[in-house]
Design an enzyme around this catalytic site. Sequence first.
Site, PDB file in Angstrom:
ATOM      1  N   ASN A 127     -19.686  -7.112 -18.316  1.00  0.00           N
ATOM      2  CA  ASN A 127     -20.477  -6.524 -17.225  1.00  0.00           C
ATOM      3  C   ASN A 127     -21.531  -7.500 -16.723  1.00  0.00           C
ATOM      4  OD1 ASN A 127     -19.896  -3.575 -16.478  1.00  0.00           O
ATOM      5  ND2 ASN A 127     -19.700  -3.561 -18.708  1.00  0.00           N
ATOM      6  N   HIS A 157     -23.456   3.103 -18.749  1.00  0.00           N
ATOM      7  CA  HIS A 157     -23.022   3.890 -19.906  1.00  0.00           C
ATOM      8  C   HIS A 157     -21.582   4.355 -19.671  1.00  0.00           C
ATOM      9  CE1 HIS A 157     -23.435   6.397 -23.432  1.00  0.00           C
ATOM     10  NE2 HIS A 157     -22.863   7.373 -22.764  1.00  0.00           N
TER      11      HIS A 157
HETATM   12  C1  GAR Z   1     -19.260  -1.450 -21.765  1.00  0.00           C
HETATM   13  O1  GAR Z   1     -18.138  -0.605 -21.779  1.00  0.00           O
HETATM   14  C2  GAR Z   1     -20.527  -0.633 -21.580  1.00  0.00           C
HETATM   15  O2  GAR Z   1     -20.375   0.475 -20.724  1.00  0.00           O
HETATM   16  C3  GAR Z   1     -20.790  -0.189 -22.985  1.00  0.00           C
HETATM   17  O3  GAR Z   1     -20.466  -1.295 -23.786  1.00  0.00           O
HETATM   18  C4  GAR Z   1     -19.464  -2.088 -23.130  1.00  0.00           C
HETATM   19  C5  GAR Z   1     -19.982  -3.507 -23.041  1.00  0.00           C
HETATM   20  O4  GAR Z   1     -18.988  -4.390 -22.587  1.00  0.00           O
HETATM   21  N1  GAR Z   1     -22.144   0.210 -23.147  1.00  0.00           N
HETATM   22  C6  GAR Z   1     -22.568   1.102 -24.033  1.00  0.00           C
HETATM   23  O5  GAR Z   1     -21.826   1.654 -24.810  1.00  0.00           O
HETATM   24  C7  GAR Z   1     -24.054   1.367 -24.007  1.00  0.00           C
HETATM   25  N2  GAR Z   1     -24.425   2.320 -25.000  1.00  0.00           N
HETATM   26  P1  GAR Z   1     -19.398  -5.838 -22.050  1.00  0.00           P
HETATM   27  O6  GAR Z   1     -20.269  -6.496 -23.125  1.00  0.00           O
HETATM   28  O7  GAR Z   1     -18.089  -6.550 -21.906  1.00  0.00           O
HETATM   29  O8  GAR Z   1     -20.132  -5.667 -20.758  1.00  0.00           O
END
Ligand code: GAR
Length: 197
Positions: free
Chosen positions: A14, A109
Amino acid sequence: TKRVAILISGGGSNMVSLVQDMTGDHPARPVLVCANNPDAGGLAKARQLHIPTFAVDHKSYGKDRQGFEAALQAALQKARPDIICLAGFMRILSAEFVAAWEGRMLNIHPSLLPKYKGLNTHARALEAGDAVHGCTVHEVTADLDDGPILGQARLPVRPDDTAASLAARLLPLEHQLYPQVLRRFAAGDRRQVTLGA
Ligand code: GAR
């Protein structure tokens, strides 16, 4: 131009989607990527994108959450962000920390809030038999996963979905939603963004 700091804990996909969008006429620029885990894969990606990085290992602070947050706060204050984006940041921040950035901190989230605050969102959506799952970008307030909603993307659940397959199909939607919300937010527009079914 607004200055944006991004906080990560893991792979940082992200974060990459936000950074890659912040070019040209975008109203913001990335100034810092912070991780609470020096091994976060996203740190190397940030360096490749020529963004300054800062890692503070929460484990080295043990139970001293104040010490961990003070170190993070010091790094952020030096970078002077106008906006902080939590992007897969898996530490809960204290009410004091959040208050220092009130109205300037966003989070993504992986659920359609207010459903499934906290962890294991995909499994919980499946367990509940939801026909639609999704993700939410919201303003961060002292209560976990609870601030004003700025955008949501919806994803139809398939009969054969697992938590892993839902997470995998949701991630590309997160990569669409978060940059769109940040663009608007940085321009002072808090109208909600809606994507998907
Ligand atoms: C994503 O799916 C985000 O929505 C989630 O962790 C992942 C991170 O992926 N966030 C949470 O669970 C927050 N509590 P990334 O490191 O590849 O962006």
